[in-house]
Each structure stands twice: as C-alpha cells, then as structure tokens.
Design a protein around this motif. Structure first.
Motif, short mmCIF file in Angstrom:
data_model
loop_
_atom_site.label_atom_id
_atom_site.label_comp_id
_atom_site.label_asym_id
_atom_site.label_seq_id
_atom_site.Cartn_x
_atom_site.Cartn_y
_atom_site.Cartn_z
N LYS A 23 1.05 -1.40 -0.11
CA LYS A 23 0.33 0.21 -0.14
C LYS A 23 0.72 1.09 -0.08
N PHE A 24 2.28 1.50 0.60
CA PHE A 24 3.11 2.31 0.38
C PHE A 24 4.44 1.79 0.03
N CYS A 25 4.58 2.54 -0.60
CA CYS A 25 5.83 2.93 -1.62
C CYS A 25 7.40 2.29 -0.11
N PRO A 26 7.97 1.37 -0.55
CA PRO A 26 8.65 0.93 0.75
C PRO A 26 10.11 1.70 0.50
N TYR A 27 9.81 2.77 -0.59
CA TYR A 27 12.26 3.21 -0.61
C TYR A 27 11.71 4.71 -0.13
N CYS A 28 10.36 5.79 -0.59
CA CYS A 28 9.66 7.00 -0.20
C CYS A 28 8.69 7.41 1.03
N GLY A 29 7.66 6.20 0.85
CA GLY A 29 6.70 6.09 1.77
C GLY A 29 5.67 6.44 1.38
N GLN A 30 5.65 7.17 -0.38
CA GLN A 30 4.79 7.63 -0.65
C GLN A 30 3.63 6.75 -0.50
N LYS A 31 2.36 6.50 -0.89
CA LYS A 31 1.40 6.15 -0.64
C LYS A 31 0.43 5.50 -2.08
N SER A 32 0.77 4.18 -1.95
CA SER A 32 0.76 3.39 -3.90
C SER A 32 -0.62 4.05 -4.25
N LYS A 33 -0.91 4.00 -5.70
CA LYS A 33 -1.68 4.75 -6.44
C LYS A 33 -2.36 5.64 -6.26
N ASP A 34 -1.66 6.79 -5.58
CA ASP A 34 -2.32 7.82 -4.80
C ASP A 34 -3.38 8.93 -5.18
N GLU A 35 -4.41 8.64 -6.24
CA GLU A 35 -5.29 9.38 -7.02
C GLU A 35 -5.38 10.77 -6.22
N LEU A 36 -5.30 12.04 -7.09
CA LEU A 36 -5.76 13.51 -6.00
C LEU A 36 -7.03 13.73 -6.38
N THR A 37 -7.67 14.00 -5.29
CA THR A 37 -9.32 14.17 -4.98
C THR A 37 -9.03 14.49 -3.60
N LEU A 38 -10.52 15.54 -3.64
CA LEU A 38 -10.97 16.35 -2.45
C LEU A 38 -10.24 15.65 -1.43
N GLY A 39 -11.33 14.28 -1.03
CA GLY A 39 -11.18 13.68 0.05
C GLY A 39 -9.44 13.37 0.72
N ILE A 40 -8.69 13.10 -0.64
CA ILE A 40 -7.28 13.34 -0.06
C ILE A 40 -6.68 13.97 -0.08
N LEU A 41 -6.71 15.10 -0.49
CA LEU A 41 -6.45 16.30 -0.28
C LEU A 41 -6.19 17.10 1.15
N PHE A 42 -7.21 17.03 2.19
CA PHE A 42 -8.06 17.37 2.56
C PHE A 42 -7.27 16.12 4.13
N SER A 43 -7.54 15.11 3.63
CA SER A 43 -7.40 14.23 4.54
C SER A 43 -5.73 14.48 5.05
N ASN A 44 -5.21 14.60 3.86
CA ASN A 44 -3.77 14.52 3.53
C ASN A 44 -3.56 15.58 4.84
N THR A 45 -4.17 16.86 4.70
CA THR A 45 -3.70 18.10 5.46
C THR A 45 -3.95 17.42 6.88
N ILE A 46 -4.99 16.96 7.39
CA ILE A 46 -5.69 16.94 8.37
C ILE A 46 -4.48 15.56 9.15
N SER A 47 -4.62 15.21 8.65
CA SER A 47 -3.24 13.97 8.90
C SER A 47 -1.95 14.68 9.18
#
Length: 358
Positions: A23-47
């Motif tokens: 689910k996450f890249c083992p090299y940099c930690g970014q979420k795999s298949k992380d398509e940018l949506t409003l939900g993703i944008l604000f959930s990342n900001t809040i987290s």
C-alpha cells in the motif's frame, strides 16, 4: 534474459518499482495509487496537522510543568518523541499572534476614542483659559481707551456683562496657543480653509532643507493631528512584534552562550531558548485569551503570572545547565537584566518605526 515481473508497481514519487500488494512505497513512503481527489487532499492535510499536534500535546505538559526538561531530552537524542523546539516555538507563536490580533483591534479602537477625548478635553481647557470672566483691573484696562479725562463710567450690570462678552469675543478671536511646538490656532485655521500639507508644514516649523526623516516625522505628525487617530500606530507597532521576536530569541540564546560559554555550542543554547520562548508564548496566549473573554480580568493575576516566568527560567537554567541554585539564580538575574537592557531600546525603535510608517 531477465523479465520484470508483471505484478510490480512504479512509484510516482521516487520512480522505483515494488510489489503491487504494497500500500505504500518501501523506498519513500508515499501511498501507492494515490489519485488526487478533494478527499485525499484534505485528509492528508488534516493527518499531517494532527501528527504534529499529537506530539505537541505530548510535549505541552512537560513544557509547562518541568522547566528545562524538553531541552535536556532533545540534546540527549530523544528528538522524535517530542515536538522539535523550533517547530513548537513557531506553532505557539502562530496561536499567540492570532489571539492577540483580536485584542489589538479592540485596543486600537479604545486608543482612538481616548485620544479624541483627550484632544476635546484639552480644547475645552484652553478655551476656558482664554474666556475667563474679567476682573475689575482687567475691565479698566480694556476700557481705558474709551474713557476721556479719566472720568468714571456709570454702567448697569447688564451693560457690564455685554461689554465683558464683547471683550472676551474680541480677545478669544486673537488667542493663539502652542501644541507640541507649533501654533495650533494657525494650523487649525489652515486646515479649515483647505491649505495644502506643504503650507501647513512650514507653519509647523519645517525647514525647506530638512532631510527625509524629519519630513517624514512632520508628515506623520500632521496626519495624526488631522485625524486624532493613534489606533493605526498601535496596530503597526503590534505588527512589528513577530518580526522582532525572530531577532530577540537569537539574542537571548547569545546571552546564554556568554553566561555558559563552556556548556556547548551556540545551537545548544538555542534549543533551550526555543523551548523557553515557547513557554512564554503559551503563558501570553492564556493571558490574552483570559483578557479577551473576561474584560475585567484581575491585574494581580496577570502580574503574578508574569513574575512566575522568571521562576520558571531560574529553575530551567538550574536543571538544564546543572549548576548550583545560587549561581543559577545570579545568572538568571544577569540574563534577564541584560535582555531587558536590549529590549527597551528595541521597543522604542519599533514604536518610532510604527509612527513613521503607520
């Protein structure tokens, strides 16, 4: 020939391949298949915000109750458990100046009202000085040119009051009094007829060959006199405080370095300064919030709270630098006195700057 397995996913951030089940890249930690949506944008900001906020609350109680503890733990290498000193300082400073903006607007309004009332009161006082009832000596002095052969005039009380009124009106029309080094009567007259600022500057005493700073001072003083508004000056002064703090904190750390020059590099003392100023800003934030909510917040509580910050510093220095109580008390006094010796002229400069550029 080596064939790349088909069940591989290429990270869009670091462009390295890994198993699609991750689910996450083992090299940099970014979420795999992380398509940018409003939900993703604000959930990342809040987290991201709450990841900082969680460490902040974990650091808050030690900051307020254990002077010097966080700085000591940070230098011991425990740097992920608690909020970073610079990050904590910035976080609390944003909260403080956000809360302070409400108080600043309120104080600016009250300051404007107070200045206008003072100007009106001064005008009444000055007018009363020039319109006092005439005594017998003053009356004879004003009437002397109209009396022939030193004859006494037989006047009724009504006639005396009438003459007194005429004389007062005549004398008050000629009255002239100074304010802040310039003739207020002349300036008031020029303002009424709509004279240009350049003409008024000359009547205020500005020389033609005056430099920029002096001209700017006259310009701002005339603006202040026209509108009787000091709230803008006060707000500009408050606006300069956050900028000033970025210079005052390193100066405080330098004082620590001078007093404890064998206790480590400058960065060592800067860590303590960040946490101590974070504590100060937290205390100020609480006081500002209390004064905003409770308009008659007891002054004695504010005074005692401010005095407690010195006790906090004293104990913090003792624990952080591990010296005796007496030497820590002496050094804390020297540091505070030295800091205020620097702070006072800086405050005066900021007040002058605020006046020149409000």
């Amino acid at each position: 020939m080596l064939i790349m397995p088909t069940n591989q996913y290429t990270c869009k951030n670091c462009e390295k391949s890994f198993d699609v089940t991750y689910k996450f890249c083992p090299y940099c930690g970014q979420k795999s298949k992380d398509e940018l949506t409003l939900g993703i944008l604000f959930s990342n900001t809040i987290s991201n915000y709450f990841s900082v906020d969680a460490r902040f609350f974990k650091s808050f109680i030690p900051l307020m109750t254990r002077p010097g503890y966080l700085a000591k733990r940070f230098l011991e290498g425990k740097r992920l458990l608690y909020l970073h000193p610079a990050q904590m300082y910035l976080f609390i400073s944003v909260v403080l100046f956000f809360l302070f903006s409400f108080i600043a607007n309120k104080q600016a309004t009250l300051f404007d009202a107070s200045i206008k009332k003072d100007f009106e009161r001064a005008k009444v006082v000055m007018d009363s000085m020039y319109q006092k009832p005439l005594d017998s000596v003053q009356f004879k002095k004003y009437m002397a040119p109209y009396i022939k052969n030193n004859e006494d005039l037989e006047l009724t009380n009504a006639e005396i009051k009438s003459l007194d009124s005429i004389i007062k009106t005549s004398s008050s029309s000629k009255r002239s009094y100074n304010f802040a080094g310039f003739n207020q009567t002349e300036v008031d007259s020029l303002l009424r007829v709509g004279a240009s600022d350049q003409v008024i500057y000359k009547h205020m005493g500005l020389d033609d060959d005056a430099g920029y700073l002096k001209r700017k001072f006259y310009e701002q003083f005339l603006k202040f006199y026209k509108y009787k508004s000091g709230g803008s000056i006060l707000k500009r002064f408050y606006d300069t405080i956050p900028i000033a703090m970025f210079f005052l904190l390193p100066i405080f750390a330098l004082l620590l370095k001078l007093m404890y020059f064998r206790k480590g590099a400058y960065a060592y003392h800067l860590v303590f300064s960040f946490y101590f100023f974070a504590y100060l800003f937290t205390v100020f934030s609480i006081l500002v919030a209390c004064n905003f909510i409770w308009s008659n917040f007891p002054v004695w509580i504010t005074v005692l709270t401010m005095l407690s910050t010195f006790i906090y510093l004293f104990i913090g220095l003792k624990r952080f630098y591990e010296q005796g109580w007496f030497i820590s008390f002496v050094k804390s006094n020297v540091i505070v006195l030295s800091f205020f010796t620097i702070l006072i002229p800086i405050t005066l400069f900021l007040a002058f700057f605020a006046f020149l550029y409000y």
